[in-house]
Design an enzyme around this catalytic site. Structure first.
Site, short mmCIF file in Angstrom:
data_model
loop_
_atom_site.label_atom_id
_atom_site.label_comp_id
_atom_site.label_asym_id
_atom_site.label_seq_id
_atom_site.Cartn_x
_atom_site.Cartn_y
_atom_site.Cartn_z
N GLU A 97 0.96 -1.15 0.06
CA GLU A 97 -0.05 0.04 -0.03
C GLU A 97 0.79 1.29 -0.01
OE1 GLU A 97 -3.24 0.22 -0.46
OE2 GLU A 97 -3.40 -2.00 -0.79
N SER A 374 -44.81 -26.63 44.35
CA SER A 374 -44.30 -27.82 45.52
C SER A 374 -42.95 -27.52 45.96
CB SER A 374 -44.79 -29.21 45.34
OG SER A 374 -46.26 -29.15 45.33
#
Length: 842
Positions: A97, A374
């Site tokens: 680049e 329960s």
């Protein structure tokens, strides 16, 4: 020819006459000055504040072993420090680049000229002249529009960026923002997406491939254009060698390396275990005062109690549709579950739902509020009952009954009259639980519930507490934490997910401090475990059984609160092994006439619990509670009762013996006092009178013996065994009067006391049988009443006459009488005397 020359000559004369050279020079100078002025002004006003070197890092979640388990971030790109990026990665990007990156100041005029010539020769754009700084400017501050205005702005902003930041800082920002295709922004995500690696782990070949993607991210996507991507990689490697970034050997090795892509096409850890991560965020925000934005952008490292294997098992179970009730078009049956280490309270795994996940959405494992049914019985009823002294085999009432305005019923409508406590637990009977809570008191149930960590409201102070009828409700996390006390010998450790939070600089910003609560005794917890083991083995929790493992637990269900609809709203199962505690809830988010469950927790939640626990414990060696069985407990209880009864009897016997001894001692004390008084009076009595009295008593005694022996024979032959107790009591009355008759006669023999000294020496011999009498009496403690009548009759028939006729002392009279009774009643005389003394005392 001459005409052309004349035209040129005239032009030059006019040029000179108009001073065009000066005009051009001035115009050029003006243009340059204007350009420089514009550059200065624009540079001064250029805003690069939006670009910064803050690295946006994800929050990383670590498991209990310190391994990365999940990641989460709010940004499309994630930052990584330049120090963490290997040189060959940076060089690969620079080579392709901007190979003169470290030689220019943001604008590479040489590079621009070279690119211009290359493009002219090729007749098309084959090379760009933008530097890395310019590309950063475009990506961070500008649009991608191809206009001259953007180019000019890019030029000036690049110069300003170079002034503000160093080359390394600019390169870091560039690598963290550049797009690598396939949804990967930044080198970090690109590394994870394509190779499932951290940046530090990239090879030269892999770095070259990623650098090659920058030119055309989508056109060179290796998942779709593998050959083109590999060719581009080779070009980058060639450029790296030419610019002396790698050696020839490294170049050849990289060229030969095969590209191995991540088949998942993304970071495998990103967004993993979403329900657990959601709870981690909730805990970090509420307990450690962090914000969501902090957690999404701050790059925190959060260390947790997560067990990735258990979490995977839970998530797998939740994907098994066959385990859950069928869904409807409007709603699916939902569920929430959590697994906890009973000793540390660490949350090992959880799942917050079965549908599509949304970040920090509704988490049913931790945020649910439902009545526990329960599953509250062991907490609010049976534990406090055992603490109050109730045994697990004690009978509890099981019959239709009302408690004021409250009339509970058993689920199946059947009643047994009475059941032992362990059976009431095993079969999840409602009436015995409510009855028992009523017996021990609601206050005891409320107190126990608070110790177990159950949140209560004022309206929970009623007997419905026994069946889980809570106003606010609970979550699976709350119930699992409560039951951890049973698995941890009565001690509850506070549930938590986070152990430590570290910021990006390595500072600890939060750390867990262990918190425990003594809920109940070790013995009570062991009894509860024994009953809950029986519940899974042969009760309502059979669906949760796991082959080869001990599982204790309790089912729970609640009814649909809609009149006319008979069904189940909530299904629960809370259970535990020695290593792990878990709780699961099953039901619809919105219960109505069309959305409710038709099965109980025995058929639903218990089976799901068994499946996920089996998977979660797969890699853990089975262990045992070493708990006593119910039968063993009952045997021990019976043995303890027998021991207590035996001990009580022994204590009672000791008390009776002591009482008799005390009575005898009192009798002797009285006798001693009487003798002392007699001696005192005898000192004033003439010796002759004593001798005469002694002779008379000797003459009387034979007469006394004969009738007494004859009377005894007659009694034995003629006395009927059916003599009533009334006749016996009538015969006793004279005996009580005898001492009164004898008392005044004690004064007569006082004159003979001097002559009584010789028989006194013999008295100890006569008293020897007396000392033995208590020994004879001990085994006949229950018979004195039968012997008393005989002795009394003897005394009334002959003894009274002797005492009336004789002027002898009380001591001699009693001694003779005792001899007679010894030969007939085995010590009855002594007991009779003892009874008489007691009567006197009364």
């Amino acid at each position: 020819m001459s005409n052309n020359y004349s035209i040129l000559a005239r032009f030059m004369r006019g040029w000179k006459r108009l001073h065009m050279n000066q005009v051009i020079m001035l115009s050029a100078s003006t243009a340059v000055l204007a350009f420089l002025s514009f550059f200065h002004v624009y540079s001064e006003s250029a805003d690069i504040s939006e670009i910064n070197n803050n690295v946006k890092q994800p929050t990383v979640i670590y498991d209990q072993n310190g391994e990365v388990a999940s990641k989460i971030s709010a940004h499309k790109n994630e930052g990584v420090s330049i120090d963490q990026i290997p040189d060959h990665v940076k060089e690969a990007v620079i080579a392709t680049e901007d190979h003169r990156y470290y030689d220019h100041s943001g604008i590479d005029l040489i590079g621009i000229s070279r690119a211009f010539l290359q493009n002219v020769k090729a007749g098309r754009i084959v090379e760009g002249g933008s530097t890395i700084t310019q590309q950063l400017t475009k990506n961070a501050l500008l649009t991608s529009d191809k206009t001259y205005k953007r180019k000019v702005e890019e030029f000036f902003l690049a110069r300003e960026i170079e002034k503000e930041y160093s080359k390394d800082e600019i390169l870091q920002m560039y690598l963290n923002r550049i797009y690598f295709g396939n949804g990967a922004w930044g080198i970090k995500r690109a590394s994870q997406n394509y190779f499932s690696k951290e940046v530090e782990q990239l090879s030269i070949s892999e770095a070259a491939l990623l650098a090659g993607l920058i030119k055309a991210p989508e056109g060179l996507n290796p998942y779709e254009f593998y050959d083109e991507a590999v060719e581009r990689r080779n070009t980058v490697l060639y450029m790296m060698r030419n610019h002396k970034f790698i050696t020839e050997e490294e170049y050849k090795e990289a060229i030969d390396e095969e590209v191995a892509l991540n088949e998942l096409k993304g970071d495998p850890l990103r967004g993993k275990h979403p329900s657990y991560v959601d709870h981690v965020f909730e805990e970090a925000i509420k307990r450690y005062n962090l914000t969501q934005d902090d957690l999404l952008t701050g790059g925190f490292k959060i260390y947790t109690e997560l067990d990735v294997n258990m979490q995977a098992a839970v998530e797998e179970t939740f994907q098994k549709d066959e385990l859950f009730p069928e869904a409807t078009e409007e709603q699916i049956v939902q569920s929430g579950t959590v697994l906890i280490d009973p000793k540390s309270g660490g949350i090992r795994a959880l799942a917050g739902g079965r549908d599509e996940h949304f970040f920090r959405g509704y988490n049913r494992a931790t945020q649910l509020k439902a009545q526990p049914g329960s599953t509250m019985k062991p907490i609010a009823v049976f534990t406090p009952a055992i603490e109050e002294g109730w045994d697990i085999n004690e009978k509890l009432k099981d019959e239709e009954m009302e408690f004021g305005n409250y009339k509970p019923s058993n689920y199946n409508g059947k009643y047994k009259g009475e059941v032992p406590m362990y059976e009431a637990v095993k079969d999840s009977l409602n009436i015995p639980a409510v009855w028992l809570l009523n017996e021990i008191g609601i206050a005891k149930g409320l107190d126990a519930s608070k110790r177990f960590g159950i949140p209560l409201e004022k309206g929970d102070r009623n007997l419905a507490l026994a069946l889980g009828g809570l106003e606010q409700g609970v979550s699976p996390l709350t119930m699992a934490q409560a039951y951890s006390a049973f698995a941890n010998q009565g001690v509850r450790s506070e549930a938590h997910a986070i152990t430590k939070i570290v910021d990006r600089n390595g500072n600890i910003v939060g750390e867990w401090e262990e918190t425990t609560t003594k809920v109940t005794s070790k013995e009570t917890a062991a009894k509860m475990t024994a009953m809950l083991l029986e519940t899974v083995e042969d009760g309502t929790g059979k669906g949760a059984r796991i082959e080869g493992r001990e599982i204790a637990g309790k089912t729970g269900s609640t009814q649909v609160p809609i009149k006319g609809v008979k069904g189940v709203k909530d299904q629960w199962f809370v259970g535990y092994s020695p290593e792990l505690v878990g709780a699961i809830w099953v039901g619809f988010d919105k219960t109505d006439e069309n959305h409710y469950l038709t099965t109980t927790s025995s058929e639903g939640a218990a089976k799901i619990f068994g499946d996920l626990m089996a998977g979660a414990l797969q890699e853990i060696e089975p262990s045992s509670f070493n708990a006593q069985s119910i039968d063993s407990y009952i045997e021990n209880i019976e043995e303890d009762k027998e021991k207590d009864e035996k001990k009580a009897k022994e204590e009672e016997t000791k008390k009776e013996i002591k009482k008799e001894k005390d009575t005898e001692d009192k009798k002797k004390e009285k006798q001693t006092e009487a003798n002392s008084a007699a001696e005192a009076t005898d000192n004033s009595t003439p010796a002759s009178s004593a001798i005469a009295t002694q002779e008379k008593s000797k003459k009387v005694m034979p007469k006394k013996e004969k009738p007494k022996q004859e009377d005894l024979k007659q009694k034995k032959e003629s006395k009927n065994q059916e003599v009533s107790k009334k006749e016996v009591s009538k015969k006793e009355e004279p005996k009580k009067e005898e001492p009164k008759k004898e008392e005044p006669k004690k004064e007569e023999p006082k004159k003979e006391e001097p002559k009584k000294e010789e028989p006194k020496k013999e008295e100890p011999k006569k008293e020897e049988p007396k000392k033995e009498e208590p020994k004879k009496e001990e085994p006949k403690k229950e018979e004195p009443k039968k012997e008393e009548p005989a002795e009394e009759k003897e005394e009334t028939d002959s003894g009274n006459e002797a005492s009336a006729a004789s002027v002898d002392g009380k001591e001699n009279g009693e001694s003779d009488g005792e001899k007679e009774s010894d030969s007939d009643t085995d010590g009855g005389g002594s007991e009779s005397a003892s009874d008489t003394d007691n009567d006197k005392q009364r």
